[in-house]
Design a protein around this motif. Structure first.
Motif, mmCIF file in Angstrom:
data_model
loop_
_atom_site.group_PDB
_atom_site.id
_atom_site.type_symbol
_atom_site.label_atom_id
_atom_site.label_comp_id
_atom_site.label_asym_id
_atom_site.label_seq_id
_atom_site.Cartn_x
_atom_site.Cartn_y
_atom_site.Cartn_z
ATOM 1 N N ARG A 10 0.805 -1.214 0.000
ATOM 2 C CA ARG A 10 0.000 0.000 0.000
ATOM 3 C C ARG A 10 0.841 1.268 0.000
ATOM 4 N NH1 ARG A 10 -5.353 -0.576 -0.929
ATOM 5 N NH2 ARG A 10 -5.701 1.322 0.258
ATOM 6 N N LEU B 244 -0.852 -5.946 7.133
ATOM 7 C CA LEU B 244 -0.985 -6.197 5.708
ATOM 8 C C LEU B 244 0.219 -6.973 5.193
ATOM 9 C CD1 LEU B 244 -2.560 -5.741 3.129
ATOM 10 C CD2 LEU B 244 -1.329 -3.599 2.812
ATOM 11 N N GLN C 69 0.120 -10.545 3.578
ATOM 12 C CA GLN C 69 0.629 -10.790 2.232
ATOM 13 C C GLN C 69 1.647 -11.944 2.248
ATOM 14 O OE1 GLN C 69 2.302 -7.317 0.504
ATOM 15 N NE2 GLN C 69 1.130 -7.588 -1.366
ATOM 16 N N HIS D 283 -5.715 -11.188 3.804
ATOM 17 C CA HIS D 283 -5.041 -10.163 3.022
ATOM 18 C C HIS D 283 -6.026 -9.079 2.589
ATOM 19 C CE1 HIS D 283 -2.681 -9.031 -0.823
ATOM 20 N NE2 HIS D 283 -2.347 -8.271 0.187
ATOM 21 N N HIS D 284 -7.168 -9.506 2.104
ATOM 22 C CA HIS D 284 -8.178 -8.528 1.674
ATOM 23 C C HIS D 284 -8.660 -7.699 2.847
ATOM 24 C CE1 HIS D 284 -9.192 -11.082 -2.124
ATOM 25 N NE2 HIS D 284 -8.095 -10.349 -2.264
ATOM 26 N N GLU E 130 -6.113 -5.181 3.725
ATOM 27 C CA GLU E 130 -6.112 -4.105 2.712
ATOM 28 C C GLU E 130 -7.279 -3.158 2.922
ATOM 29 O OE1 GLU E 130 -3.925 -5.405 -1.369
ATOM 30 O OE2 GLU E 130 -6.000 -5.996 -1.125
#
Lengths: 380, 1014
Positions: free
Chosen positions: A96, B238, B242, B813-814, B817
């Protein structure tokens, strides 16, 4: 053989807050864009029109999308220039982060983010660039991955973001850079970023192979010599030729003065007046001792000059105030009492009046001087 | 401070002064007069005119309302010289208050508010100077020159500040306004920022706002830091998600590859397994053939062995049969003898049992007879008790009936008395109703509304009559005619002499005519248009009421009110009568009374006392107790009778049982039994089983002997039976085995050669065939690869798990995010930058404001210190100036004084006698007034240094002795050179030396005449 030329820059810190001068923050942030524009224009004049940006292009890993968009537009406006940049410790390559954001995905073809430690060929393969991107705020020596020189390689350049040992704390991992990195990794030039002051200044040390160009615009009182970028010329077997060029608009200057009498004051005021400019931020750190009248004159003069500067920041905390004869020119014993008491208080802080307000700190020299100034203005 | 003194004072309707004026000299003025002449009034009039606004609501001003003429405001007029100009000031208070200031140089006159403002400016009444002046005019009885409460807080030392330049001759022109300005500015700046009491930051001040802003900025910064850490955490999560996703996907790929590799191996293994099964089947067939041949050979051998075993079993069975038959015959003989003996023993047992039963029945009969006799006695006792209880109950019943009869008689007497009283009350109500009816209670009355109208008319009529009675007097004067004095009546027909109406009032319509000879005629009458209207209205109302009275048949409102009251009382009496009757008629009540009278007479119990309730209750309780005792005795008698019946039945049953047992006479039956037993014993002897006596024990012992003799025979017979059965079983088994072997051999010989030689050759061939098949099978089995089934199942399980983990990791992961996007979506970066800069700006602003506030606070507090210090200094110097005057006034009693700062109050004085400082209140009243006078004189002298001032002294030497009085007069004379002094005194003789002086103006309020100089 034609020398390989490029512009070395770093630490743009777009979107940086200005804690020390919040009222000028917007203007100073805008000045950083002007500096970036100057860098790109400079590269347009230097074939093969390459800019190496050594990290911290943004002040945070997740900047405002408007900043990203503006940077892409700025670079796209100079299509002849190719900008190679690595993420720094302020804008590391993390999930990000700005460099993997959708907004950055629309970057122009002349903006290349080197997001992995892999050699990149420049200028028709005669130059090999070894990028060392930051993937976190802290990290170890980023140059260790650089392979040995291959037969036939001409110029080897490392692009890294980190600190030299003099600034590294032993218990920190702020991407330490080996002071002997050029020889240890057999590099012709190490383009560094992270330090905002140019190090070493090219004018003082022309025999180096490793430089920090500094931030393109000054970001605070502790980096007064920032505001520039470097033009580097490399030829195999020769020392790099490095020259700085000005990119910043603003001058941040700190003037320390020890005042003892009116002549010192005159000299100081002359200095201040001579440096007045709308792009100058001047900080005065005054020490010594002045009479009440002189101090009044100083304050009034500074009030008058303030409009001629981007910012005039006098610090009179350490400037003592003396109750001189002219301040005591009164036969009213009550006024005399007030002035005497102020003078005594300056010498002996324990002589504080009773009923001193609970929420106020004990008056320091600056407060006493301020009180004297108030008194004099009301009496005049 | 410019000059200020009076030239003239005039009072109109001011207290006791209706109209009084006095011209004043610029020096010493003596206002003399006896008590009550109005000296203090004049003193206060000057003071009020100079210090009170005309519109003041001060209640003390009411004290100066003129005596004897209400409605007129007290008015003071002063002619004032101030700053070289002359002014006429006129002020009226309380009634129609007004203020007028007229400059006597011809300038425009000012009224009310502008006039007061001008006067304020003349008197410098801006706080400080005004206060000092008032000290010269103030209340002589006060202990301080200036009352501290009247000094504004921010100007606490102002009087002293004003005095300072007057005292300090070295710098008489030093402007005092600089310090005042600074002090005022510091005070205001301090007040804007801090609360005075607790010295805390004032809400709403700039400093407070800056502090608030700083707090807000810090909170905002804290929020941003929290958000920053949340963002960092979200980024970390995150990254972890990942990495986890990548790992899970790699694991899944690896597991998938492993499964794909294992599946061909499994198929190959299955093919190999099928071939091995075919080899195994061939091996099993060869082995079965070999086994069949070998079994046929073995069966031939086993059949021969079974035949031999069958012969041996047949011989053993024949021997066992013989032994069994011999044992059985011996056992039968022994059992026959045993049965005969047992029969005799059974007979003896039955006889013994019958004998015992007859004897037991005889014993039971005896016991039952005895119980029957006991029950008979119990029944007799219970019968006696029941008779006694019944008698007691009858007696208690009679006693209670007697008491109840007496109580009922007395109750009837009471009912008769109550009924009599009720009838008397009814009679009284009937008489009251008759009276009310006579008073018109049944006559018609108006409704409430009509009655209210009538009352309104009557009230209006009364008011009109009263108004006509109080009609003001109209006066008509016709002068220049002879005047007589007479009264004319309302009709005007009669003229009365005044003497006839002496001591009476003038009626409406009458006229009082005063004829004064040489002067004229004066007519006084109580009439006019308004009165006529009232009169007409009154007549109309009277007529209207008269009609009503006639219609109702009453003479007026009081009678009507009485009628209404009677009607209400009648209604009340009728209600009460109905309540008393309660639906009955008076005749019915009388009849009931007669019945009661008759009954009471019959009772004849007038002399018998009424039984008290306790006695009645006691009798009722006795009856209840007797009833309970009777019931209890009844139950006991019934129980005894039941017991007797039961005993009788039991006795009869026992006697019948005995008869049945013995079948007649019991004794005969017993003798027969004994003879039968003896016969049985003789039989036993004959059979060889002798017993000593016919008792159950002997019989049991005999039986045991018989049984022990029988047991060995029985055992031998049992053993022979067992051996026979075993032999028969063995024989049967051997026959069966032989048959089976024979059948099996026959079966096998159907497929195998019957010839033993041929069979052995066939066996050798079959064995070779089986060995070859076994070798083939083993060879193939050893080359069989390991079974991959478990490995494949394990790999598939891992694949499933990896797939689950991969899905979860993708989901994580989603989620990470999404969370990060949510945090970043709050325009975090702009807010962060803004918060950082706002905090810096707020800190800067607060620092500036705090420094300014601290500077002002410092100045404020130091100015306070300086002012207090200056006040102390002024008070000290004023005291030093006053000391010589006070020493003269007190003839040396007091040598020095100390003055307190704020109110310039003399607080301590040094006594000459003790050379020590004492509180002023410890000195005599005379000395105290001399000290205060000295202070005031010095203050006046100081103030007059820049222009003549006015000093008011109301009886300043009331307690001073003649010697010191003379000294005071000298001081006053000296001071009068520069100060206008007004001395108010009721002792003109004490001031006689001054009155001789040409420059002294003496005003005697007793005559009201202004005495000329000298």
């Amino acid at each position: 053989m034609v020398a390989f030329r490029f512009v070395h820059t770093a630490d743009w810190h777009l979107g940086q807050p200005y804690r020390s001068v919040p009222d000028l923050a917007e203007r100073l942030r805008e000045a950083r864009w002007v500096a970036v524009e100057a860098i790109l224009k400079k590269a347009e004049q230097l074939p093969p029109h390459i800019v190496l940006a050594a990290g911290d292009q943004f002040d945070s890993p997740t900047p405002n999308p408007a900043l990203v968009e503006r940077l892409l537009e700025t670079v796209a406006a100079h299509p002849s220039v190719t900008v190679y940049m690595i993420p720094g410790n302020h804008d590391p390559l993390r999930p990000r982060s700005v460099y993997v954001s959708p907004a950055f995905g629309k970057r122009p073809p002349n903006l290349i983010v080197l997001d992995r430690p892999e050699p990149v060929a420049l200028d028709g393969s005669r130059v090999t660039l070894y990028p060392c991107p930051c993937t976190a705020q802290w990290g170890d020596n980023p140059l260790t991955w650089i392979p040995r020189r291959q037969p036939g390689q001409q110029l080897r350049i490392a692009l890294a973001h980190g600190s030299l040992p003099s600034a590294c704390q032993s218990d920190q991992r702020s991407y330490p850079i080996d002071i002997n990195a050029p020889s240890r990794y057999d590099l012709d030039y190490v383009a560094l970023g992270d330090w905002h002051r140019p190090t070493p200044p090219p004018a003082e040390d022309a025999a180096a192979r490793m430089y920090y160009p500094g931030a393109p615009e000054i970001g605070g009182w502790d980096e007064p010599d920032a505001g520039q970028a470097l033009v580097v010329e490399l030829e195999p077997g020769a020392l790099p030729r490095v020259a700085a060029f000005r990119t910043g608009q603003y001058t941040w200057r700190t003037l320390d003065a020890d005042l003892a009498d009116d002549s010192d004051l005159d000299q100081l005021l002359a200095q201040v007046k001579s440096s007045a400019s709308q792009t100058t931020l001047l900080r005065l750190r005054l020490t010594g001792c002045l009479g009440a009248v002189a101090r009044d004159r100083l304050e009034q003069a500074l009030d008058q000059y303030a409009a001629q500067f981007a910012r005039l920041e006098p610090n009179l905390d350490a400037l003592a105030c003396r109750s001189d004869d002219s301040a005591l020119e009164t036969t009213d014993p009550r006024l005399h009492h007030v002035f005497q008491a102020l003078t005594r208080l300056a010498d002996d802080p324990s002589a504080l009046p009773a009923n001193w307000p609970k929420d106020l700190p004990r008056p320091d020299a600056a407060t006493i001087a301020r009180a004297l100034s108030f008194a004099r203005r009301h009496l005049s | 401070m410019s000059e200020l003194y009076l030239e003239r004072v005039a009072l109109t309707h001011f207290g006791c002064h209706q109209n009084r004026s006095a011209e004043l000299g610029p020096g010493l003025n003596l206002i003399c007069g006896p008590n009550g002449a109005g000296k203090s009034t004049l003193f206060q009039a000057i003071l009020i005119a100079l210090t009170e606004r005309h519109s003041s609501s001060n209640r003390s001003l009411q004290n100066w309302v003129p005596w004897g003429c209400d409605g007129l405001g007290p008015t003071v007029e002063l002619h004032l010289v101030c700053g070289g100009a002359r002014y006429r000031i006129r002020k009226t208070f309380v009634h129609n208050p007004a203020c007028e200031v007229e400059p006597l140089n011809g300038s425009k006159r000012l009224f009310n508010k502008p006039a007061e403002s001008l006067l304020d400016s003349l008197l410098q009444d801006d706080g400080a100077a005004g206060l000092l002046l008032r000290a010269l005019w103030g209340d002589h009885d006060a202990t301080a020159l200036i009352h501290p409460a009247r000094v504004p807080s921010q100007n606490r030392s102002a009087p002293a500040a004003l005095l300072q330049p007057l005292l300090d001759v070295s710098s008489p022109n030093q402007p005092t306004s600089s310090f005042s300005r600074l002090r005022q500015a510091a005070w205001q700046a301090y007040e804007e920022r801090f609360t005075p009491g607790r010295q805390q930051i004032r809400k709403g001040s700039k400093l407070f706002d800056a502090a608030q802003r700083l707090d807000c900025a810090r909170q905002q910064q804290k929020q941003m830091e929290d958000l920053q850490s949340a963002l960092s955490s979200a980024l970390d999560r995150l990254a972890e998600a990942q990495a986890g996703r990548r790992q899970a996907e790699a694991d899944w790929d690896e597991a998938r590859r492993a499964v794909a590799n294992l599946r061909p191996r499994a198929e190959h293994y299955h093919r190999f397994q099928t071939e091995l099964a075919a080899k195994q089947s061939a091996l099993q067939t060869a082995q079965r053939d070999l086994e069949a041949l070998e079994q046929a050979e073995a069966a031939s051998t086993q059949t021969a062995e079974a035949h031999a075993a069958l012969d041996r079993a047949e011989r053993a069975a024949a021997d066992a049969q013989r032994q069994h038959e011999q044992a059985q015959s011996e056992l039968s003989a022994a059992r026959q003898r045993h049965d005969q003996i047992e029969e005799r023993l059974g007979s003896i047992e039955r006889l013994i049992r019958r004998r015992d039963q007859i004897q037991a029945a005889q014993q039971t009969c005896g016991q039952r007879a005895e119980a029957f006799h006991q029950a008979e006695n119990d029944l007799r006792t219970a019968t006696d008790r029941l008779d006694a209880a019944r008698a007691a109950f009858t007696e208690a019943e009679n006693q209670l009936a007697l008491l109840r009869t007496r109580a009922a008689a007395h109750q009837r007497a009471r009912q008769r008395d109550a009924l009599r009283e009720r009838l008397q009350t009814l009679q009284t109500i009937e008489s009251e109703l008759a009276r009310l009816e006579a008073a018109g209670a049944k006559l018609p009355v108006p409704t409430d509304q009509e009655l209210e109208q009538i009352r309104t008319c009557v009230r209006e009529l009364d008011a009109l009559n009263q108004a006509l009675d109080e009609q003001p007097v109209a006066v008509s004067i016709q002068p220049e005619r002879p005047i007589e004095l007479r009264v004319q009546d309302a009709s005007g027909d009669r003229i009365l002499e005044l003497s006839e109406r002496a001591g009476q009032t003038l009626a409406l319509g009458e006229e009082l005519i005063l004829i004064l000879p040489g002067f004229g005629r004066i007519e006084l009458r109580r009439t006019g248009p308004q009165a006529e209207q009232r009169r007409a209205r009154r007549n109309a109302l009277a007529q209207q009421l008269e009609t009503m009275w006639t219609g109702l048949g009453v003479s007026g409102l009081p009678e009507l009110e009485r009628r209404i009251t009677a009607r209400q009382q009648r209604h009340f009496a009728e209600t009460r009568r109905d309540d008393l009757l309660s639906g009955e008629t008076p005749d019915a009540l009388h009849a009931r009374l007669a019945e009661l009278e008759h009954a009471v007479q019959e009772d004849g119990l007038r002399t018998d006392p009424e039984p008290p309730p306790s006695e009645l209750a006691q009798a009722e309780q006795s009856l209840k107790n007797a009833d309970a005792a009777r019931t209890r005795a009844d139950r006991e008698w019934a129980a005894a009778a039941e017991r007797l019946r039961n005993c009788e039945q039991e006795l009869r049953a026992a006697q019948q049982s005995l008869q049945e047992q013995a079948c007649g006479d019991p004794d005969a039956a017993l003798d027969e039994i004994r003879s039968q037993i003896d016969a049985a014993l003789a039989d036993l002897d004959r059979l060889g089983a002798t017993i000593q006596a016919a008792t159950p024990n002997e019989i049991t012992a005999c039986r045991q002997q018989l049984q022990s003799a029988l047991e060995p025979l029985q055992n031998r017979q049992d053993a022979a039976s067992v051996a026979l059965n075993q032999a028969r079983q063995t024989l049967s088994e051997a026959a069966t085995e032989h048959r089976l072997r024979k059948e099996r051999l026959d079966e096998m010989l159907r497929t195998a050669p019957a010839d033993p030689v041929s069979r052995r050759e066939a066996i050798d061939r079959a064995r070779q065939e089986a060995d070859r098949a076994l070798r083939d099978y083993e060879t193939l089995r050893q080359t069989l690869p390991p079974d991959p089934a478990d490995e494949l199942a394990h790999a598939e399980s891992r694949l499933n798990e990896a797939e689950t983990r991969k899905d979860q990791a993708i989901e994580d992961h989603h989620a990470a995010e999404r969370q990060l996007a949510e945090l970043q979506g709050q325009d975090y970066e702009s807010r962060r930058v803004q918060a950082v800069e706002e905090l810096a700006a707020a800190e800067d602003a607060y620092q500036r404001e705090a420094r300014d506030a601290a500077a002002w606070a410092l100045l404020h507090l130091l100015c306070q210190q300086a002012a207090a210090e200056a006040t102390r200094s002024v008070a000290s110097r004023l005291a030093a100036l006053a000391d010589p005057s006070i020493e003269r006034l007190t003839a040396g009693n007091v040598r020095a004084i100390e003055i307190q700062g704020d109110g310039l109050e003399p607080i301590r004085a040094r006594s000459r006698q003790f050379d020590e400082l004492f509180g002023v209140d410890r000195f005599s009243r005379g000395t105290r007034e001399q000290v205060l006078l000295g202070c005031r004189l010095v203050l006046a002298q100081l103030l007059a240094s820049q222009g003549r001032q006015l000093l008011l002294l109301d009886e300043p030497l009331a307690h001073t002795d003649p010697l010191r009085h003379l000294a005071a007069l000298d001081l006053l004379s000296e001071l009068a050179q520069s100060v206008q002094i007004l001395v108010f005194t009721c002792h003109p003789d004490r001031y006689q030396p001054l009155r001789q002086r040409p420059d002294v103006v003496a005003i005697d309020l007793g005559s009201g005449i202004v005495l000329p100089d000298g």
